[in-house]
Design a protein around this motif. Structure first.
Motif, PDB file in Angstrom:
ATOM      1  N   VAL A 117       0.860  -1.172   0.000  1.00  0.00           N
ATOM      2  CA  VAL A 117       0.000   0.000   0.000  1.00  0.00           C
ATOM      3  C   VAL A 117       0.902   1.229   0.000  1.00  0.00           C
ATOM      4  O   VAL A 117       2.008   1.205   0.553  1.00  0.00           O
ATOM      5  CB  VAL A 117      -0.977  -0.002   1.203  1.00  0.00           C
ATOM      6  CG1 VAL A 117      -0.237   0.107   2.527  1.00  0.00           C
ATOM      7  CG2 VAL A 117      -2.038   1.082   1.079  1.00  0.00           C
ATOM      8  N   SER A 118       0.450   2.297  -0.653  1.00  0.00           N
ATOM      9  CA  SER A 118       1.246   3.518  -0.743  1.00  0.00           C
ATOM     10  C   SER A 118       0.502   4.681  -0.107  1.00  0.00           C
ATOM     11  O   SER A 118      -0.701   4.598   0.169  1.00  0.00           O
ATOM     12  CB  SER A 118       1.553   3.839  -2.209  1.00  0.00           C
ATOM     13  OG  SER A 118       0.368   4.189  -2.904  1.00  0.00           O
ATOM     14  N   LEU A 119       1.243   5.765   0.089  1.00  0.00           N
ATOM     15  CA  LEU A 119       0.652   7.025   0.536  1.00  0.00           C
ATOM     16  C   LEU A 119       1.650   8.131   0.261  1.00  0.00           C
ATOM     17  O   LEU A 119       2.828   7.876   0.047  1.00  0.00           O
ATOM     18  CB  LEU A 119       0.257   6.980   2.015  1.00  0.00           C
ATOM     19  CG  LEU A 119       1.306   6.630   3.070  1.00  0.00           C
ATOM     20  CD1 LEU A 119       2.204   7.807   3.406  1.00  0.00           C
ATOM     21  CD2 LEU A 119       0.627   6.140   4.326  1.00  0.00           C
ATOM     22  N   ALA A 120       1.157   9.344   0.240  1.00  0.00           N
ATOM     23  CA  ALA A 120       2.019  10.519   0.118  1.00  0.00           C
ATOM     24  C   ALA A 120       1.759  11.386   1.339  1.00  0.00           C
ATOM     25  O   ALA A 120       0.624  11.495   1.803  1.00  0.00           O
ATOM     26  CB  ALA A 120       1.706  11.301  -1.154  1.00  0.00           C
ATOM     27  N   VAL A 121       2.805  11.981   1.859  1.00  0.00           N
ATOM     28  CA  VAL A 121       2.647  12.839   3.026  1.00  0.00           C
ATOM     29  C   VAL A 121       3.295  14.189   2.746  1.00  0.00           C
ATOM     30  O   VAL A 121       4.333  14.267   2.089  1.00  0.00           O
ATOM     31  CB  VAL A 121       3.229  12.179   4.306  1.00  0.00           C
ATOM     32  CG1 VAL A 121       4.726  12.021   4.226  1.00  0.00           C
ATOM     33  CG2 VAL A 121       2.837  12.942   5.562  1.00  0.00           C
ATOM     34  N   GLY A 122       2.635  15.235   3.241  1.00  0.00           N
ATOM     35  CA  GLY A 122       3.176  16.579   3.098  1.00  0.00           C
ATOM     36  C   GLY A 122       4.458  16.733   3.892  1.00  0.00           C
ATOM     37  O   GLY A 122       4.715  16.002   4.850  1.00  0.00           O
ATOM     38  N   LEU A 123       5.264  17.703   3.489  1.00  0.00           N
ATOM     39  CA  LEU A 123       6.585  17.869   4.102  1.00  0.00           C
ATOM     40  C   LEU A 123       6.672  18.992   5.125  1.00  0.00           C
ATOM     41  O   LEU A 123       7.638  19.046   5.880  1.00  0.00           O
ATOM     42  CB  LEU A 123       7.634  18.084   3.007  1.00  0.00           C
ATOM     43  CG  LEU A 123       7.810  16.883   2.073  1.00  0.00           C
ATOM     44  CD1 LEU A 123       8.880  17.181   1.031  1.00  0.00           C
ATOM     45  CD2 LEU A 123       8.155  15.631   2.836  1.00  0.00           C
ATOM     46  N   TYR A 127       2.449  18.329   9.028  1.00  0.00           N
ATOM     47  CA  TYR A 127       2.335  16.891   8.809  1.00  0.00           C
ATOM     48  C   TYR A 127       3.277  16.081   9.700  1.00  0.00           C
ATOM     49  O   TYR A 127       3.419  14.876   9.523  1.00  0.00           O
ATOM     50  CB  TYR A 127       2.623  16.560   7.336  1.00  0.00           C
ATOM     51  CG  TYR A 127       1.550  17.047   6.401  1.00  0.00           C
ATOM     52  CD1 TYR A 127       0.389  16.314   6.209  1.00  0.00           C
ATOM     53  CD2 TYR A 127       1.697  18.256   5.727  1.00  0.00           C
ATOM     54  CE1 TYR A 127      -0.603  16.769   5.354  1.00  0.00           C
ATOM     55  CE2 TYR A 127       0.706  18.719   4.875  1.00  0.00           C
ATOM     56  CZ  TYR A 127      -0.437  17.967   4.688  1.00  0.00           C
ATOM     57  OH  TYR A 127      -1.425  18.421   3.856  1.00  0.00           O
ATOM     58  N   GLY A 128       3.926  16.747  10.639  1.00  0.00           N
ATOM     59  CA  GLY A 128       4.913  16.068  11.485  1.00  0.00           C
ATOM     60  C   GLY A 128       4.381  14.830  12.184  1.00  0.00           C
ATOM     61  O   GLY A 128       5.033  13.778  12.184  1.00  0.00           O
ATOM     62  N   SER A 129       3.207  14.915  12.789  1.00  0.00           N
ATOM     63  CA  SER A 129       2.633  13.746  13.486  1.00  0.00           C
ATOM     64  C   SER A 129       2.361  12.609  12.520  1.00  0.00           C
ATOM     65  O   SER A 129       2.638  11.447  12.821  1.00  0.00           O
ATOM     66  CB  SER A 129       1.327  14.123  14.201  1.00  0.00           C
ATOM     67  OG  SER A 129       1.587  15.021  15.246  1.00  0.00           O
ATOM     68  N   ALA A 130       1.830  12.938  11.344  1.00  0.00           N
ATOM     69  CA  ALA A 130       1.548  11.908  10.341  1.00  0.00           C
ATOM     70  C   ALA A 130       2.856  11.280   9.852  1.00  0.00           C
ATOM     71  O   ALA A 130       2.939  10.048   9.710  1.00  0.00           O
ATOM     72  CB  ALA A 130       0.769  12.507   9.172  1.00  0.00           C
ATOM     73  N   GLN A 131       3.875  12.089   9.610  1.00  0.00           N
ATOM     74  CA  GLN A 131       5.162  11.564   9.144  1.00  0.00           C
ATOM     75  C   GLN A 131       5.706  10.536  10.135  1.00  0.00           C
ATOM     76  O   GLN A 131       6.129   9.446   9.738  1.00  0.00           O
ATOM     77  CB  GLN A 131       6.170  12.708   8.970  1.00  0.00           C
ATOM     78  CG  GLN A 131       5.832  13.675   7.873  1.00  0.00           C
ATOM     79  CD  GLN A 131       6.611  14.984   7.977  1.00  0.00           C
ATOM     80  OE1 GLN A 131       7.379  15.197   8.912  1.00  0.00           O
ATOM     81  NE2 GLN A 131       6.395  15.869   7.012  1.00  0.00           N
ATOM     82  N   ARG A 132       5.675  10.883  11.418  1.00  0.00           N
ATOM     83  CA  ARG A 132       6.178   9.959  12.451  1.00  0.00           C
ATOM     84  C   ARG A 132       5.339   8.691  12.509  1.00  0.00           C
ATOM     85  O   ARG A 132       5.868   7.588  12.601  1.00  0.00           O
ATOM     86  CB  ARG A 132       6.205  10.656  13.815  1.00  0.00           C
ATOM     87  CG  ARG A 132       7.332  11.661  13.956  1.00  0.00           C
ATOM     88  CD  ARG A 132       7.479  12.174  15.391  1.00  0.00           C
ATOM     89  NE  ARG A 132       6.253  12.730  15.939  1.00  0.00           N
ATOM     90  CZ  ARG A 132       5.821  13.976  15.732  1.00  0.00           C
ATOM     91  NH1 ARG A 132       6.525  14.792  14.975  1.00  0.00           N
ATOM     92  NH2 ARG A 132       4.709  14.403  16.275  1.00  0.00           N
ATOM     93  N   ASP A 164       0.877  20.674  -1.204  1.00  0.00           N
ATOM     94  CA  ASP A 164       1.133  19.948  -2.443  1.00  0.00           C
ATOM     95  C   ASP A 164       2.570  19.447  -2.573  1.00  0.00           C
ATOM     96  O   ASP A 164       2.905  18.777  -3.548  1.00  0.00           O
ATOM     97  CB  ASP A 164       0.800  20.822  -3.654  1.00  0.00           C
ATOM     98  CG  ASP A 164      -0.687  21.117  -3.745  1.00  0.00           C
ATOM     99  OD1 ASP A 164      -1.496  20.225  -3.423  1.00  0.00           O
ATOM    100  OD2 ASP A 164      -1.035  22.250  -4.137  1.00  0.00           O
ATOM    101  N   LEU A 165       3.421  19.766  -1.628  1.00  0.00           N
ATOM    102  CA  LEU A 165       4.798  19.278  -1.618  1.00  0.00           C
ATOM    103  C   LEU A 165       4.814  17.996  -0.790  1.00  0.00           C
ATOM    104  O   LEU A 165       4.602  18.032   0.425  1.00  0.00           O
ATOM    105  CB  LEU A 165       5.732  20.334  -1.014  1.00  0.00           C
ATOM    106  CG  LEU A 165       7.225  20.011  -1.036  1.00  0.00           C
ATOM    107  CD1 LEU A 165       7.743  19.941  -2.471  1.00  0.00           C
ATOM    108  CD2 LEU A 165       7.998  21.067  -0.242  1.00  0.00           C
TER     109      LEU A 165
END
Length: 173
Positions: A117-123, A127-132, A164-165
């Motif tokens: 499964v894939s996903l894209a996360v903002g930088l 989006y810090g909590s989601a990135q972690r 969008d980044l």
């Protein structure tokens, strides 16, 4: 149908009445999520183009995430790898594991179709909590670098650090 239930938390597919509840709830916290977004999600769910996974607590919507069966943009376009998109938990329900529970459901649904499964996360820092969370869940960057507005960003290209980044991640099962 109910995907998951524990105590007062229920995770289920989106239903028609959720549209206005989400618009109202997001407006209350100062986020603009138009009714048309949720109408589109409901239509796409009806057409089996995506699945909208909704969390509710005490009969109140608390968050949602969508799972696309196949994406048209990004490094996995038209490769049949499901993509998790638009994970949102209302602020008053955050830090209670709801996002992780919705991710569990989305990943289990993705497993039925594919071995990844894939996903894209903002930088940006929003989006810090989601990135972690994604890294803790076993997602790794897929290696194509940064994407901006649906296109792979070339080296030294100019961009804006907005929603969008993004960086794409992949999780294999």
């Amino acid at each position: 149908m109910i995907y998951f239930q524990e105590g007062n938390l229920i995770i289920r597919p989106m239903k028609k009445s959720d549209k206005k509840e989400f618009v109202h709830a997001f407006n209350e916290q100062g986020w603009q999520k138009p009714l048309e977004l949720f109408e589109d999600y409901l239509n796409q769910q009806s057409n089996k183009e995506l699945e909208v996974i909704v969390a509710e607590i005490n009969n109140q919507v608390s968050g949602y995430v969508t799972l696309l069966g196949n994406t048209n943009i990004g490094p996995f376009a038209s490769k049949g790898i499901p993509e998790i998109v638009d994970l949102n938990v209302l602020i008053k329900y955050q830090k209670n594991g709801i996002g992780n529970k919705m991710m569990d459901v989305a990943e289990n649904l993705a497993k039925e179709k594919c071995d990844a499964v894939s996903l894209a996360v903002g930088l940006h820092y929003g989006y810090g909590s989601a990135q972690r969370m994604y890294v803790k869940r076993g997602y790794i960057p897929e290696g194509s670098g940064v994407w901006y507005r649906g296109e792979q960003l070339e080296q030294y290209s100019k961009c804006e650090n907005d929603d969008d980044l993004t960086l794409y991640f992949l999780k294999r099962f």
